[in-house]
Design an enzyme around this catalytic site. Sequence first.
Site, mmCIF file in Angstrom:
data_model
loop_
_atom_site.group_PDB
_atom_site.id
_atom_site.type_symbol
_atom_site.label_atom_id
_atom_site.label_comp_id
_atom_site.label_asym_id
_atom_site.label_seq_id
_atom_site.Cartn_x
_atom_site.Cartn_y
_atom_site.Cartn_z
ATOM 1 C CD GLU A 1 -3.006 -1.325 2.327
ATOM 2 O OE1 GLU A 1 -2.421 -1.578 3.341
ATOM 3 O OE2 GLU A 1 -4.049 -0.993 2.001
ATOM 4 C CD GLU B 1 -3.619 -6.180 3.548
ATOM 5 O OE1 GLU B 1 -3.640 -6.899 2.705
ATOM 6 O OE2 GLU B 1 -2.845 -5.163 3.561
HETATM 7 C C1 LIG Z 1 -1.775 -0.698 13.018
HETATM 8 C C2 LIG Z 1 -1.782 0.280 12.220
HETATM 9 C C3 LIG Z 1 -2.038 -0.010 10.711
HETATM 10 C C4 LIG Z 1 -3.298 -0.276 10.213
HETATM 11 C C5 LIG Z 1 -3.425 -0.188 8.644
HETATM 12 C C6 LIG Z 1 -3.049 -1.596 8.176
HETATM 13 C C7 LIG Z 1 -2.794 -1.626 6.984
HETATM 14 C C8 LIG Z 1 -2.487 -3.056 6.311
HETATM 15 O O1 LIG Z 1 -3.501 -3.264 5.274
HETATM 16 C C9 LIG Z 1 -2.792 -4.399 7.182
HETATM 17 C C10 LIG Z 1 -1.398 -5.135 6.970
HETATM 18 O O2 LIG Z 1 -0.577 -4.720 6.493
HETATM 19 S S1 LIG Z 1 -1.834 -6.653 7.707
HETATM 20 C C11 LIG Z 1 -0.149 -7.541 7.355
HETATM 21 C C12 LIG Z 1 -0.187 -8.065 6.200
HETATM 22 N N1 LIG Z 1 0.992 -8.645 5.621
HETATM 23 C C13 LIG Z 1 1.150 -10.189 5.654
HETATM 24 O O3 LIG Z 1 -0.037 -10.940 5.959
HETATM 25 C C14 LIG Z 1 2.300 -10.943 5.761
HETATM 26 C C15 LIG Z 1 2.271 -12.110 6.599
HETATM 27 N N2 LIG Z 1 3.843 -12.624 6.585
HETATM 28 C C16 LIG Z 1 4.128 -13.344 5.567
HETATM 29 O O4 LIG Z 1 3.413 -13.666 4.586
HETATM 30 C C17 LIG Z 1 5.571 -14.290 5.478
HETATM 31 O O5 LIG Z 1 5.936 -13.958 6.886
HETATM 32 C C18 LIG Z 1 6.543 -13.527 4.813
HETATM 33 C C19 LIG Z 1 6.323 -13.806 3.529
HETATM 34 C C20 LIG Z 1 6.739 -12.238 5.127
HETATM 35 C C21 LIG Z 1 8.151 -14.262 5.120
HETATM 36 O O6 LIG Z 1 8.131 -15.520 5.093
HETATM 37 P P1 LIG Z 1 9.051 -16.318 5.522
HETATM 38 O O7 LIG Z 1 10.381 -16.052 4.960
HETATM 39 O O8 LIG Z 1 8.699 -17.919 5.466
HETATM 40 O O9 LIG Z 1 9.331 -16.261 7.319
HETATM 41 P P2 LIG Z 1 7.921 -16.318 8.343
HETATM 42 O O10 LIG Z 1 8.631 -17.424 9.199
HETATM 43 O O11 LIG Z 1 6.744 -16.247 7.848
HETATM 44 O O12 LIG Z 1 8.221 -15.002 9.103
HETATM 45 C C22 LIG Z 1 9.317 -14.696 9.776
HETATM 46 C C23 LIG Z 1 8.951 -14.001 11.105
HETATM 47 O O13 LIG Z 1 8.436 -12.887 10.731
HETATM 48 C C24 LIG Z 1 7.173 -12.822 11.299
HETATM 49 N N3 LIG Z 1 6.233 -11.832 10.462
HETATM 50 C C25 LIG Z 1 6.006 -11.936 9.376
HETATM 51 N N4 LIG Z 1 5.286 -11.164 8.906
HETATM 52 C C26 LIG Z 1 4.924 -10.433 9.844
HETATM 53 C C27 LIG Z 1 3.872 -9.342 10.012
HETATM 54 N N5 LIG Z 1 3.424 -8.824 9.075
HETATM 55 N N6 LIG Z 1 3.744 -8.942 11.379
HETATM 56 C C28 LIG Z 1 4.186 -9.484 12.421
HETATM 57 N N7 LIG Z 1 5.151 -10.396 12.471
HETATM 58 C C29 LIG Z 1 5.470 -10.872 11.141
HETATM 59 C C30 LIG Z 1 6.712 -14.204 11.505
HETATM 60 O O14 LIG Z 1 5.822 -14.245 12.640
HETATM 61 C C31 LIG Z 1 8.106 -14.881 11.934
HETATM 62 O O15 LIG Z 1 8.421 -14.367 13.287
HETATM 63 P P3 LIG Z 1 9.000 -15.332 14.229
HETATM 64 O O16 LIG Z 1 9.399 -14.868 15.447
HETATM 65 O O17 LIG Z 1 10.438 -15.609 13.480
HETATM 66 O O18 LIG Z 1 8.319 -16.795 14.274
#
Ligand SMILES: CCCCCCC[C@H](O)CC(=O)SCCNC(=O)CCNC(=O)[C@H](O)C(C)(C)COP(=O)([O-])OP(=O)([O-])OC[C@H]1O[C@@H](n2cnc3c(N)ncnc32)[C@H](O)[C@@H]1OP(=O)([O-])[O-]
Length: 667
Positions: A61, A81
Amino acid sequence: SVKAVMICGENGKFSAGADIKGFSSPKRRGIALGPIVSLIERSEKPVVAAIEGVALGGGLEVALGCHYRIAHVKARMGLPEVTIGLLPGAEGTQRLPRLVGVPAALDMITTGKVLCLVIPPAWPKTHEFLLPMYLPDVDALFCNSIFLPPGQPLGPRRLSLKPVPKLPNMEAFLSEALVKVKKQAHGCLAPELCFQAVKAATEQPFADGVRREQELFNVLLTSGQAQALQYAFFAERAVQKWTTPSGASWKISDSVSLLSLGLGTMGRGIVTSLVKAKIPVVALEQDLEYLNMGRKAVMFLLEREAMKMEQGAQTLDFHNPARLQFTVDFDVLRDVDLVIEAVFENMALKKEIFHKLSRICKPGAFLCTNTSALNINEIASATSRPQQVIGTHFFSPAHVMKLLEIIYGHHTSPTTIATAMQLAKVLKKVGVVVGNCFGFAGNRMMFPYAQQAVFLLEEGSRPEAVDQVIEDFGFRIGPFRMSDLAGLDVGTPARQRHGHRYSPLPDLLCENGRFGQKTGKGWYQYEKAGGRTAKPDPWLHSFLSQYRDTHRIKTRFIDQEEILERCLFSLINEGFDILAEGIASGPEHLDVIYINGYGWPKHRGGPMFYASTVGLSRILAKLQKYSEAHPDVPGLQPSAFLKKLVAMGNPPLKEWMSYLSRPNNKL
Ligand SMILES: CCCCCCC[C@H](O)CC(=O)SCCNC(=O)CCNC(=O)[C@H](O)C(C)(C)COP(=O)([O-])OP(=O)([O-])OC[C@H]1O[C@@H](n2cnc3c(N)ncnc32)[C@H](O)[C@@H]1OP(=O)([O-])[O-]
């Protein structure tokens, strides 16, 4: 004096989006990303997003708010999301359709799929880095990413000022898309609300669309489903962090060779997933006839998998004998590093095979058995290396299903467990380590559930009523449709007796030649043998009435609440026993097993998380009520651990394990 601004990430990654943990944090209030994205877009200096690695969610975004996006050839982008129960809440639902059009934006936002760049072959191979962003089927994006000459006003580069590209049949397109989204949602709210947000972009000016996006975002944020899905996100990662105090580990490299023994349904799927993971594999069968049948089936599966892959068949390389070999020669066992045995579920046969493996395989080789219920210790006892024997319970179809239940026996060494976990990782599966007991964790919890479903028929319900309730809850398929699919003659341990209530119904159906889909009749009728469309069967209804008459069972009306509670609460109840016995290390493990192996709806967070949302006292009270009505059904008698947790005042899920008096983890 600044000419332009470039936003980039660190360590080869642009951004994974908002911190998911932050959504449940009290500090979240008042923090928003959308206004920051707008601020970036309003900048009078050109802002460029330089995308490497991933640009996901809020990260993408931010990139959409920039005036230019350039990306590394290997970058992956998406708005996932929806998979954590939300929608893109930083104006992404309004900007993306303006950039890539409504169909592509809807597809990305409602499914959360992450896209790789597709570089058109005609492009000059100049610099691998920082090519203009190009997503599949989105030509406009490519064209729009060419830089403007210096000094030009930035207006045309601001997505919020652009109109959403029109479709000649927008209304019809949207109503069709909504039907599709609802059908695939299985009770999950987020996909439909994602749809509504994108629809707002087609109907309202940008600012109004953003307001609508915020409203819908807040609905999801407080829906409960978002918490469940975010819990599942972290639980899946937590259970895979298996470490040993000794730091035991094992690496699967190109020089490692694996052997899969047995080419039945499971063996075929296992070989396919090994080839997909690019692990050299030898497939071994006992005789040529089975080998040829198995080879044909594996090749068919691999051709299909190759077709699904973007890069085409060559990349799987499955015609290369260095990658995949078929043989009946047990001598090949001498050289392999790891064996996965997948013959059918028969203890005597498995023991015979493990005895042979133990004699022939080199001393360091690991021996895995694919079993869904058999005793790992007994299998290991047939070998002279029980420390290298482990259960690897694949789920059918093994090349599709994500779960790998990993079962350690009394003597299994930490290195062997680490090896199986590493295997799960390279196969891109979710490995969950559990202890050895009948049915292990997953199937053991399934038994009381399947049993209750059949008892409900005895008492007056019908397969379609039970399936409907379970499918409305969010399962893709109810217990009876599942039983027809698997085949009624495939052992459902719900028929065990041990002096407790037992229903002969499944056996009686088998005696009537009703084995499920394969015979065109089971709990339902099908259009033909092998047919897939289940129709309620009047024959079965009158058979059930006769059965009740014969056994003097008074038919009663069973409401949806009772169906749901008896099936699910008995499953959950077994889960508490499993935790208390140390078979699983924590409730998250059971939830990950159920989400990835048994079709438990992810937006309900898994059975144990669901139990915590229903309230343990309520579950206990209901189990007490049902077990009083059915004292001969042990599965309904509340688990002592559940009772203890209720007595302790219903602590939060992450504290449950601290209430066990002895070390729970047999590891
Ligand atoms: C609040 C104010 C904002 C409001 C507005 C919102 C705006 C927005 O639309 C909302 C979002 O972005 S929603 C977000 C949308 N984004 C998603 O849904 C993306 C979700 N993430 C993924 O798809 C995958 O983790 C990756 C492809 C990034 C990496 O994959 P990989 O290489 O196989 O590695 P892995 O093992 O998967 O992760 C490694 C470590 O990172 C950690 N971690 C990762 N992302 C995290 C996050 N966002 N957060 C926290 N932690 C996150 C994961 O837990 C792990 O931690 P650990 O302590 O080591 O166990």
